[in-house]
Design a protein around this motif. Sequence first.
Motif: not given
Length: 608
Positions: A408-410, A412-413, A433, A467, A470, A498
């Motif tokens: 989920r970090l990258f 799309t939320p 990002n 970002s 992340a 994220r």
Amino acid sequence: MAKPSAADNRTRSSVQVFIVVGLCCFFYILGAWQRSGFGKGDSIALEITKKGQECDTVPNLSFDSHHAGEVSKIDEVDSEAKKFEPCAARYTDYTPCQDQQRAMTFPRENMNYRERHCPPEGEKLHCMIPAPKGYVTPFPWPKSRDYVPYANAPYKSLTVEKAIQNWIQYEGSVFRFPGGGTQFPQGADKYIDQLASVIPINDGTVRTALDTGCGVASWGAYLWSRNVIAMSFAPRDSHEAQVQFALERGVPAVIGVLGTIKTPYPSAAFDMAHCSRCLIPWGANDGIYMIEVDRVLRPGGYWVLSGPPINWKASYRNWQRPKEELEEEQRKIEEVAKLLCWEKKSEEAEIAIWQKTMDTESCRSRQEESGVNFCETTDVNDVWYKKMEACVTRTPKVSGELKPFPERLFATPPRIANGAVPGVSVETFVEDNNKWKRHVNAYKKINSLLDTGRYRNIMDMNAGLGSFAAAIQSPKLWVMNVVPTIAEKSTLGVIYERGLIGIYHDWCEAFSTYPRTYDLIHSDGLFSLYKDNCNIEDILLEMDRILRPEGAVIIRDEVDILIKVKKIVGGMRWNSKMVDHEDGPLVPEKVLIAVKQYWVVGSNSTSS
């Protein structure tokens, strides 16, 4: 874990950071003597020195010719920087908005006096908060989870008050944290194992947690090894240094309380919320505190309550409370949970676990039929200094499931995929990002210690979409993502989606933390954002307050702003250097890097 050996004693070693600008590199001798709690200074200095020997050129930093006149005029013609003096020794642990003396002038009802009460303009300090004598760099993670140098937080009261509960023990020059708690004297790991039999803690489904009334944050400390990050909070009260201990251990925490004001977190943010004998009256005031937990808990999230009144029939004698009182307390909790459409998943011994429904539409229909009072606000994330009310916040309609962490970090939320953040598209998210990956790669060339574990507690003062955090993500560190209350876009909900944590804050006021609690502070465009709202000096002094001695700062902003900032920090015992944007000197955005010098109370000299 073994007690620190002699090799762990502090060392004094020269810390050098090498800077790379474009294709050239140069040494910027920071001139800081490291007071290390873990004795790594020599090896770090040696490694960086080796890297430095590869550099053949030591050029002067260049600026775009379009700005050259301005830079020259301000840097060379203006008078020298104003010098900021140290504050008195009594301010070593000063928390401006949770000052104990000021707190006692406010009502005690509903914990109002433990909330944020910041000094008026005329009472603000304009001096630098000193470190206590003997202050040392904290141990690196994971040793810091179990040991904190006594000199950094010299408060022994908890070792007496919580002696039988395994919170904290004093051993010579360090505090040791065995991992116990009031509800888990056998250790947090075993307690978390119990929770994991009901809650999917180990597969990335549950990533973000809120710990209310966290004590010294052992629950959050031990969740870290399971890839769960907890936002812990507790008031500054008679237990004095509990949040300070948490941060010294390298665990995310802030000073806070469930009182009369909404918590500074977005709606539908956390995967799990937790109270372990946190003494919060959950059933009181029409369940207002449970309603606030419901607001910040995402659909499908879990609430854990351990301790009174759970299992009151078996425990009321040990708790020394009337069973009728405890029975009524649990009845109210069950009543509010039903109103909120929470399903009880488990009640075993003194631990009860509820899950918030995923079916928000059906829940809303049932609530409307039962006459539930809904909040009238049009912005569910407008919470800064807003009064807590006994009304239910409508969960934002967002379709799409969260990916497990770390995917989920990258990914799309959902809030972005659904267009819930005006002006932020899926393409914008991807571009952001990529941009921050480039920036962080450049930062690692500027400061080679960035991903070595030297910096554990990191703050991003203007986090945007998260970002930066992340891009720098690592088991060695965590980032407190701050979204300013005056930011154009309310993005904190995206940050939580994220799998990161953060908080709303207004930088015209002091942050809810103790002095010396962050190893590295990052700021992107913050001073441009606040230039017409409050004094740059005040923001920089607050950064100095919460930054550890020998901590690092990275400030990214327009060159004219950075020139003013650089001049101010010249009087603050910071070593600083301005470097070009990684895309070259023609970009008007620049980067100011700085290191806070080591100095303690009563010392006129520093490490520089």
